[in-house]
Design an enzyme around this catalytic site. Structure first.
Site, short mmCIF file in Angstrom:
data_model
loop_
_atom_site.label_atom_id
_atom_site.label_comp_id
_atom_site.label_asym_id
_atom_site.label_seq_id
_atom_site.Cartn_x
_atom_site.Cartn_y
_atom_site.Cartn_z
N TYR A 211 0.86 -1.16 0.02
CA TYR A 211 0.04 0.06 -0.05
C TYR A 211 0.71 1.33 -0.03
CZ TYR A 211 -3.30 3.61 1.24
OH TYR A 211 -3.86 4.93 1.14
N LYS A 220 7.60 8.31 0.03
CA LYS A 220 7.96 8.71 1.34
C LYS A 220 9.24 8.22 1.56
CE LYS A 220 3.78 10.95 2.22
NZ LYS A 220 3.67 12.14 2.21
N CYS A 264 -4.29 17.18 5.80
CA CYS A 264 -4.69 18.46 6.29
C CYS A 264 -4.92 19.44 5.00
CB CYS A 264 -3.75 18.94 7.42
SG CYS A 264 -3.82 18.19 8.80
N LYS A 266 -3.40 19.62 1.83
CA LYS A 266 -2.32 20.10 0.99
C LYS A 266 -2.86 20.13 -0.66
CE LYS A 266 1.14 17.83 2.44
NZ LYS A 266 0.48 16.97 3.47
N ASN A 268 -5.94 20.17 -1.67
CA ASN A 268 -7.01 21.27 -1.99
C ASN A 268 -6.30 22.61 -2.16
OD1 ASN A 268 -8.88 19.22 -1.79
ND2 ASN A 268 -9.63 19.95 0.35
N PHE A 505 -11.23 26.34 2.06
CA PHE A 505 -11.25 26.06 0.58
C PHE A 505 -10.69 27.37 -0.20
CE2 PHE A 505 -12.73 22.10 1.39
CZ PHE A 505 -13.50 22.12 2.16
N ASP A 507 -11.56 30.32 -0.16
CA ASP A 507 -11.22 31.71 0.33
C ASP A 507 -9.90 31.66 1.23
OD1 ASP A 507 -14.77 31.52 1.07
OD2 ASP A 507 -13.50 33.19 -0.04
N ASN A 508 -9.22 30.63 1.28
CA ASN A 508 -7.77 30.66 1.68
C ASN A 508 -6.86 31.31 0.93
OD1 ASN A 508 -8.47 28.90 3.86
ND2 ASN A 508 -8.03 27.16 2.83
O1 LIG Z 1 1.26 6.98 1.60
C1 LIG Z 1 0.29 6.45 1.97
O2 LIG Z 1 0.25 5.23 2.29
C2 LIG Z 1 -0.81 7.20 2.39
S1 LIG Z 1 -0.21 8.68 3.28
C3 LIG Z 1 -0.16 9.98 2.05
C4 LIG Z 1 -0.25 9.54 0.88
C5 LIG Z 1 0.04 10.60 -0.10
C6 LIG Z 1 0.57 12.02 0.23
N1 LIG Z 1 0.99 11.95 1.71
C7 LIG Z 1 0.49 11.04 2.40
C8 LIG Z 1 0.97 11.12 4.18
O3 LIG Z 1 0.80 10.73 4.90
O4 LIG Z 1 1.42 12.36 4.28
MN LIG Z 2 1.80 13.61 2.63
#
Ligand SMILES: O=C(O)CSc1cccnc1C(=O)O
Ligand SMILES: [Mn+2]
Length: 596
Positions: A211, A220, A264, A266, A268, A505, A507-508
């Site tokens: 996943y 990541k 949080c 990003k 959007n 949204f 308005d930010n």
């Molecule tokens: O990567 C994942 O398994 C889900 S979490 C994620 C996915 C894309 C962008 N950022 C994240 C995150 O947790 O920061």
């Molecule tokens: Mn991320």
């Protein structure tokens, strides 16, 4: 058990890079024992063949070809639906180099544990070798890697998320260095699942998950955990940030990088549609990236940034024509959806979509509304090329990157934190980032809604000791530097009624506009111990009705609350002991003293 990873990155072995790459692939094959080895070239023909194979074995389900051409649904194992932070390790020779912000294992123990899991794991499977480039293929800011995997789903996703295949292999040959990623889904057993990073060896080993961030190693694992470690030694920054361009009616575009924790907002913000009044004047927001930002000083002293990713792996739930019309248009075709629900006519569906009705849930079961459980998994995702995004910036592929005018930190804070404030200077800004707090979300396993410190939104992703990371940030305040201003935002402040007080949204953009006017020295602010705050009159709030409570809390400064917060920040910095930069501790004490 042979240890697969070199003691030094491949470019130090004196062999040609391709020879070293072939040696590594041969070593991995000897350990994992695949039936066949496939070197990925990233071609359309290769992708079509992989997609057909996955459609045939049920890994991918074709979605409604009329409404979502060439788009697919993948259902992960129900126990494999998010990043697994408790099973993610940084293996540096000295535990203190990983810091208290990482789970640590010695490199020897890490390699031994992983190589035992990889032993024979690819029998009956194909071993895919994926050369990839993080960043535009011709950019000096880009970095390459090779992921070996037994998951065609990973291959298809890496083709979307990175510059994958022959051009990357050619660059690897020229460049002499690449990150080595070894991945297997194993048996998808949570008890045999680990994601290990060996930063000093530019190596990743991931077993047991298929996943997202656990398996798409370019994201990541490479672009943040390994790259943050590499960036420290090479003088640049690998950050968990979106990058957007804000174009004003005069055609002037300023670029902003923003770090918010997972889920949080990003994506959007990166794809923001300006409010009608702003659009009518000619304001535009351009999307460079929604999750990762690599920045380095340019010849003129400014920070220049690229998005190392070529696609979006975005959160599906909550994405709608109202919340993010650009995202919805982006995923209208050639998209892989993971763990969403589907409608009776086989369209992807998720909570918050604002239309349609789920009939099959993310597990593949008939959806039963009466159970009150979500039809799409809260962390369900779409994987799609960034080029499909209507707001994708024409400069997103610039080899030199885009110049950053403002860095923004933010998170989910229901109380205390105002809508926006500006840091006094770079050192104060680094403290603002280091002290960032946010309420947790579904993007990682564990409790939701608990406030935790998430420095620069890098808590799950910094590949080394946070104290050293903060020192690295501070080191950019050097002679000749023309550093961006640093701000903090909080879209999530709640009123006494428990409701969000700021519309958010589109308005930010009003807040971003104030930031850029501050950068240009054209906007007023009130100086407070926590930073420079706008008054309501300093923002364009036309068309927004904020009651008195909202004005007081969104633009106010809760003295007693911040005294408590700064005491907590002081305690947080102390957790890192003497390794924490004194300049940061001095800044915290300066502000705590100013708060009295
Ligand atoms: O990567 C994942 O398994 C889900 S979490 C994620 C996915 C894309 C962008 N950022 C994240 C995150 O947790 O920061
Ligand atoms: Mn991320």
């Amino acid at each position: 058990m042979n240890n697969l990873s070199p003691k030094t990155p491949v470019h130090d072995t004196g062999r040609s890079t391709l020879a070293a790459l072939n040696d590594w692939v041969a070593q991995v094959a000897a350990l994992t024992k695949p039936d066949t080895i496939h070197w990925c070239d990233g071609s359309d023909a290769e992708n079509a063949a992989l997609i057909a194979k996955m459609e045939g074995d049920g890994t991918l389900i074709r979605l409604n070809e009329q409404t979502h051409p060439n788009s697919w649904l993948h259902r992960s194992h129900p126990d494999d639906v998010a990043r697994v932070e408790h099973l993610t390790f940084v293996c540096t020779p000295r535990q203190d180099d990983a810091g208290p912000n990482n789970h640590w294992m010695s490199p020897a123990e890490g390699h031994a544990k992983m190589d035992a899991l990889f032993d024979g794991c690819m029998k009956g499977r194909t071993m895919y070798v994926i050369p990839y480039c993080m960043g535009p293929i011709d950019s000096p800011l880009s970095r390459c890697g090779v992921e070996i995997t037994d998951s065609p789903y990973v291959v298809a996703n890496m083709r979307i998320m990175t510059r994958m295949g022959a051009p990357a292999l050619a660059r690897i040959e020229r460049e002499g260095s690449f990150v080595r990623g070894l991945h297997s889904i194993g048996e998808l057993d949570p008890n045999r699942r680990f994601i290990m990073h060996f930063p000093e060896e530019l190596t990743i080993k991931s077993f047991g998950s298929g996943y997202g961030g656990n398996a798409l190693l370019g994201k990541k694992c490479h672009a943040l955990r390994i790259a943050s470690h590499q960036a420290r030694s090479e003088g640049w920054l690998a950050e968990h940030m979106l990058i957007l361009g804000l174009e004003n009616p005069q055609g002037e575009t300023h670029y902003i990088a923003a770090a918010f924790p997972s889920a949080c907002g990003k994506t959007n913000l990166a794809m923001l549609i300006p409010p009608e009044g702003y659009r009518a004047q000619g304001w535009k927001v351009w999307t460079v990236g929604d999750d990762i930002c690599w920045m380095r000083p340019g010849a003129d002293g400014r920070l220049y940034a690229i998005n190392p990713e070529a696609g979006f792996f975005g959160v599906a739930p909550g994405t709608s024509i109202n919340s993010n019309p650009n995202a919805l248009k982006t995923v209208a075709h050639d998209t892989i959806f993971t763990n969403v629900a589907v409608t009776a006519d086989n369209q992807p569906w998720w909570e918050g979509l604002g239309g349609g009705k789920p009939v099959i849930d993310w597990r593949g079961n008939d959806y039963d509304f009466s159970k009150g459980t979500p039809a799409a998994h809260p962390n369900s995702r779409f994987t799609v090329s960034a080029k499909q995004c209507p707001s994708y910036s024409p400069r997103a592929e610039d080899a030199q990157g885009v110049p950053i005018s403002a860095i923004v930190f933010g998170g989910r804070r229901a109380s205390l934190v105002p809508l926006v404030f500006e840091a006094r200077d770079w050192t104060h800004g680094v403290l603002v980032g280091a002290a960032m707090g946010s309420e947790t979300t579904a993007a990682a396993t564990g409790a939701v809604g608990v406030m935790r410190r998430d420095p620069m939104a890098m808590k799950p992703f910094c590949g080394y000791n946070f104290a050293d990371y903060f020192a690295h940030w501070l080191s950019f305040d050097a002679a000749g530097a023309k550093l961006p201003k640093i701000f903090h935002v909080n879209w999530f402040r709640k009123g006494d009624d428990g409701k969000f007080m700021w519309p958010g949204f589109g308005d930010n953009l009003r807040v971003l506009e104030w930031m850029i006017r501050r950068v240009k020295g054209e906007a007023a602010a009130v100086e407070t111990p926590i930073g420079h705050l706008p008054r309501p009159a300093d923002l364009n709030l036309d068309g927004i009705a904020l009651n008195q409570e909202a004005q007081d809390k969104l633009f106010g400064f809760d003295h007693a609350g911040w005294q408590t917060e700064f005491a907590s920040i002081g305690q947080y910095l102390e957790e890192y002991g003497p390794r924490m930069p004194q300049a940061l501790k001095d800044e915290q004490q300066r502000i705590a003293a100013a708060l009295g």
